[in-house]
Design an enzyme around this catalytic site. Structure first.
Site: not given
Length: 360
Positions: A106, A187, A234, A317
């Protein structure tokens, strides 16, 4: 597997394909920052153990990995912007492949979710606008308010697109099966699409077309560099992480997906936070694979998402973090280890590679 367990999770066990990435089943590992890289941004032998332990999962999406020095926001996160970092990742990729899984790195540029002291070069963070995110960042001297970023020039934007492109090339040359662009969790890519973080009036701000321009340029450049069928993207519609406000999520994600879809990416990775109507709209308009992370849901509910056609693959996760033998536990109906929240970030083996296995 018991008959009942097979019935409840059966949709997960058929093979799937995401672009050129072939999966033996439909359970993937979600990306999770663990903050155990070296000060030079290198993953380690411990990282290699961590990922290879979890290789019964069909696809391992790595922790966020910065594509440049400017992309770092947290302490001890890995990079993939130089040869030494790529070589370190190659050893992880080899171990994961040897254990029978696939590795997707990622690429995460944090933008304004940063503190100047956490980067190796001590540079002011970059962001679409010079607006600090509310909240604190953990630093070597404790929690501090996140730094006010510098508004990116068009030259900065072009350089950052190039940084993503180069990082993707380094990743696949190091043996990764693909990369995932982190357009979620507040982000940099999501900062550009968010009206409260992006107050620009040039081509990269203002109306919806301007706000999605930079993410689309990044995705297009990376797809051109390594092949679209090795690229995932994502999103986290409606997430407030990183001081993001999305009051126009339905319109925003319709526009973003309309721009991404023609690229033919391997998959879209959706962090689902409860808007079922938006999820179904995204599913209906996305032309390739959809990976779904339904936060907080149990495995049976996640299997239902595959059975019902909402997802092609599920990502997990904390379940994968605390259960290196997760597939065996799902199949047998065994109890799950619970993650130790005190050891999520930083440290060494404890809470990272020492979770107990069923056989133990």
């Amino acid at each position: 597997m018991s008959t009942n367990e097979s019935t409840q999770t059966g949709a997960l066990w058929s093979p799937a394909t995401l672009g050129r990435i072939a999966l033996p089943h439909r359970v993937a590992m979600a990306p999770m920052t663990r903050s155990r890289a070296t000060s030079a941004g290198l993953v380690t032998d411990l990282t290699r153990t961590y990922y290879s332990q979890r290789a019964s999962l069909a696809m391992l999406i790595t922790e966020g990995t910065q594509p440049s020095e400017d992309g770092q926001g947290y302490l001890a996160t890995p990079g993939i912007h130089n040869a030494e970092q790529a070589e370190a990742w190659s050893r992880v990729a080899d171990a994961v492949h040897e254990a029978g899984s696939t590795l997707v790195i990622q690429l995460m540029h944090v933008g304004r979710v940063s503190h100047v002291s956490n980067t190796s070069h001590g540079r002011t963070p970059l962001a679409p606008s010079a607006i600090a995110a509310r909240g604190d960042m953990f630093t070597a001297t404790g929690a501090q308010p996140m730094s006010t970023p510098r508004e990116m020039t068009e030259a900065d934007i072009a350089q950052t697109v190039s940084d993503f492109r180069r990082a993707a090339r380094l990743a696949v040359d190091a043996g990764a099966d693909g990369v995932e662009l982190h357009g979620a969790n507040g982000y940099l890519l999501q900062q550009f699409t968010s009206s409260n973080a992006n107050r620009r009036t040039d081509l990269y701000g203002g109306d919806m077309a301007g706000r999605i321009r930079f993410p689309l340029e990044v995705a297009g450049a990376v797809a051109e560099e390594i092949g679209a069928d090795r690229v995932g993207y994502r999103i986290s519609p409606g997430s407030p992480l990183g001081d993001i406000e999305e009051t126009d999520a339905a319109e925003l994600y319709a526009a973003l997906i309309a721009g991404l879809a023609p690229l033919g990416l391997a998959y879209l990775h959706v962090v689902h936070l409860g808007d079922e109507a938006l999820l179904r709209s995204i599913r209906a308009s996305w032309p390739t694979g959809l990976v779904l992370n339904r936060a907080g849901a149990d495995v049976v509910q996640r299997a239902d998402d595959v059975h019902d056609g909402l997802a092609d693959v599920i990502s997990v996760g904390s379940l994968a973090l605390a259960n290196p033998d997760l597939l065996a536990r799902i199949r047998s109906g065994a109890a799950m280890n619970k993650p130790d929240r005190a050891t999520l970030y930083g440290g060494a083996e404890h809470g990272y590679t020492d979770y107990p296995l069923l056989a133990a």
